[in-house]
Design a protein around this motif. Sequence first.
Motif, PDB file in Angstrom:
ATOM      1  N   GLN A  47       0.818  -1.210   0.000  1.00 42.51           N
ATOM      2  CA  GLN A  47       0.000   0.000   0.000  1.00 42.51           C
ATOM      3  C   GLN A  47       0.861   1.272   0.000  1.00 42.51           C
ATOM      4  O   GLN A  47       0.412   2.329  -0.440  1.00 42.51           O
ATOM      5  CB  GLN A  47      -0.900   0.020   1.243  1.00 42.51           C
ATOM      6  CG  GLN A  47      -2.042  -0.984   1.222  1.00 42.51           C
ATOM      7  CD  GLN A  47      -2.756  -1.037   2.571  1.00 42.51           C
ATOM      8  OE1 GLN A  47      -2.203  -0.678   3.606  1.00 42.51           O
ATOM      9  NE2 GLN A  47      -4.004  -1.500   2.556  1.00 42.51           N
ATOM     10  N   ARG A  48       2.091   1.163   0.502  1.00 37.97           N
ATOM     11  CA  ARG A  48       2.963   2.325   0.679  1.00 37.97           C
ATOM     12  C   ARG A  48       4.108   2.350  -0.334  1.00 37.97           C
ATOM     13  O   ARG A  48       5.084   3.075  -0.163  1.00 37.97           O
ATOM     14  CB  ARG A  48       3.487   2.323   2.130  1.00 37.97           C
ATOM     15  CG  ARG A  48       2.356   2.644   3.109  1.00 37.97           C
ATOM     16  CD  ARG A  48       2.573   2.117   4.526  1.00 37.97           C
ATOM     17  NE  ARG A  48       1.447   2.506   5.369  1.00 37.97           N
ATOM     18  CZ  ARG A  48       0.259   1.875   5.378  1.00 37.97           C
ATOM     19  NH1 ARG A  48       0.044   0.819   4.598  1.00 37.97           N
ATOM     20  NH2 ARG A  48      -0.719   2.297   6.163  1.00 37.97           N
ATOM     21  N   SER A  50       4.378   3.725  -3.090  1.00 39.39           N
ATOM     22  CA  SER A  50       4.603   4.973  -3.820  1.00 39.39           C
ATOM     23  C   SER A  50       5.726   5.792  -3.207  1.00 39.39           C
ATOM     24  O   SER A  50       6.157   6.799  -3.789  1.00 39.39           O
ATOM     25  CB  SER A  50       3.321   5.808  -3.873  1.00 39.39           C
ATOM     26  OG  SER A  50       2.878   6.133  -2.566  1.00 39.39           O
ATOM     27  N   ASN A 328      -1.356   7.105   6.488  1.00 37.34           N
ATOM     28  CA  ASN A 328      -1.469   7.679   5.141  1.00 37.34           C
ATOM     29  C   ASN A 328      -0.705   6.814   4.149  1.00 37.34           C
ATOM     30  O   ASN A 328       0.438   7.121   3.788  1.00 37.34           O
ATOM     31  CB  ASN A 328      -0.920   9.110   5.142  1.00 37.34           C
ATOM     32  CG  ASN A 328      -1.680  10.026   6.086  1.00 37.34           C
ATOM     33  OD1 ASN A 328      -2.739  10.538   5.749  1.00 37.34           O
ATOM     34  ND2 ASN A 328      -1.133  10.216   7.276  1.00 37.34           N
ATOM     35  N   ASP A 330      -0.964   6.535   1.125  1.00 35.04           N
ATOM     36  CA  ASP A 330      -0.703   7.310  -0.096  1.00 35.04           C
ATOM     37  C   ASP A 330      -0.012   8.630   0.232  1.00 35.04           C
ATOM     38  O   ASP A 330      -0.256   9.657  -0.425  1.00 35.04           O
ATOM     39  CB  ASP A 330      -2.027   7.574  -0.822  1.00 35.04           C
ATOM     40  CG  ASP A 330      -3.047   8.293   0.080  1.00 35.04           C
ATOM     41  OD1 ASP A 330      -2.917   8.224   1.331  1.00 35.04           O
ATOM     42  OD2 ASP A 330      -3.975   8.916  -0.464  1.00 35.04           O
ATOM     43  N   ALA A 333       1.238  11.106  -2.542  1.00 32.91           N
ATOM     44  CA  ALA A 333       0.160  11.799  -3.259  1.00 32.91           C
ATOM     45  C   ALA A 333      -0.446  12.896  -2.391  1.00 32.91           C
ATOM     46  O   ALA A 333      -0.779  13.984  -2.881  1.00 32.91           O
ATOM     47  CB  ALA A 333      -0.914  10.806  -3.686  1.00 32.91           C
ATOM     48  N   ARG A 334      -0.594  12.627  -1.102  1.00 34.58           N
ATOM     49  CA  ARG A 334      -1.160  13.649  -0.211  1.00 34.58           C
ATOM     50  C   ARG A 334      -0.236  14.863  -0.127  1.00 34.58           C
ATOM     51  O   ARG A 334      -0.703  16.012  -0.100  1.00 34.58           O
ATOM     52  CB  ARG A 334      -1.411  13.058   1.179  1.00 34.58           C
ATOM     53  CG  ARG A 334      -2.465  11.970   1.177  1.00 34.58           C
ATOM     54  CD  ARG A 334      -3.008  11.738   2.559  1.00 34.58           C
ATOM     55  NE  ARG A 334      -3.826  10.520   2.622  1.00 34.58           N
ATOM     56  CZ  ARG A 334      -4.852  10.344   3.447  1.00 34.58           C
ATOM     57  NH1 ARG A 334      -5.213  11.325   4.262  1.00 34.58           N
ATOM     58  NH2 ARG A 334      -5.527   9.215   3.454  1.00 34.58           N
ATOM     59  N   GLU A 362      -6.736   5.290   1.368  1.00 35.92           N
ATOM     60  CA  GLU A 362      -6.166   6.398   0.618  1.00 35.92           C
ATOM     61  C   GLU A 362      -7.119   7.577   0.668  1.00 35.92           C
ATOM     62  O   GLU A 362      -8.312   7.434   0.981  1.00 35.92           O
ATOM     63  CB  GLU A 362      -5.953   5.982  -0.853  1.00 35.92           C
ATOM     64  CG  GLU A 362      -4.894   4.902  -1.013  1.00 35.92           C
ATOM     65  CD  GLU A 362      -4.669   4.544  -2.474  1.00 35.92           C
ATOM     66  OE1 GLU A 362      -5.183   5.266  -3.352  1.00 35.92           O
ATOM     67  OE2 GLU A 362      -3.965   3.552  -2.730  1.00 35.92           O
TER      68      GLU A 362
END
Length: 365
Positions: A47-48, A50, A328, A330, A333-334, A362
């Motif tokens: 999930q992380r 990125s 978080n 994402d 992106a945030r 997300e």
Amino acid sequence: MKDTLFQPLQLGSLTLKNRIVMPPMTRSRATQPGNVANDMMATYYAQRASAGLIVAEGTQIHPQGQGYAWTPGIYSPEQIAGWKKVTSAVHDNGGVIFAQLWHVGRVTHPDNIGGEQPISSSAIKAENVKVFIDNGTQAPGFVDVVEPRVMTKSDILNVIGQYRQAAVNALESGFDGIELHAANGYLINQFIDSEANNRTDEYGGSVKNRLRFMREVVEAMIDAIGAERVGVRLAPFTSLNGTVDANPVETYTAAAALLNELNVVYLHIAEVDWDDAPGTPVAFKQAVRDTFKGVLIYAGRYNAESAEQAIEEGMTDLVGFGRPFVANPDLPARIQHQYPLAEHDHNTLFGGNEEGLNDYPEYGK
């Protein structure tokens, strides 16, 4: 929002897609018995993915190196197979992931290491330090650490061999590289910091001698997997787990020079991050930047703006955002879109199941 944090960076043979690092954070979710990484951990890290770089949670290199209940290891075939699930999931999502190799030394309790006495540079107990054990419930049971026994030359050689093998195991597990945990009061740090090391042999006394154990561990891992896959984490100004150095600027500038000589791929500095903690001296940061020519990572009380500033000023190349990554998944992106950040639940940080691990959504979902 500038795009400073979203510039690619070369890390050895790897190209990182941004300058945002997910630093190692203990979550104590390994499958029991056996301390094996599992599917829910694979989901959590995927999930992380990125992040430009993920450094997975501290992973003990040997049963005697475990400090807390339910933390994962990387010494058994089952553990290697478990980590393969994690690394495959991260790579499938376009991520880069290093393993953090960990031996806690004195920061443990016999209940976590098969009833044995912990080992350390010296027979000095860490004062006012607690660790958690498995007390038969899902909640961690906190207990005081005990006095360790001093490591013999044979112990030192054995542990160096354990680090070497763990580095080999990490690559077999699919990790892109490893980070040596030499910070936060654990075993390597117990040799480095003057007030935790009262040895009178070649591993104690002078700064060069106190850095010798770290040098020999790093050399062994470089010999096994190559310098371009080896990073090191230091914490010059923390007193976590009872380690204090009388002259941290001198000691850790020398550590940076040593790691530059060994040509490790990155140096990761953990800054003190509690609310009223003093900042890391700018003169020290400049000395490290002048001394260490590889990739620099700082992690601490950074937000998007201060991280951008640190990179633009040339003080660092990458910035770690620890606790913000918990709630978080994402986070890049945030940051990029200036979305608000979610707050994590302190009660679900350690132990338990998916709740508080991989159930944070997300933004907008």
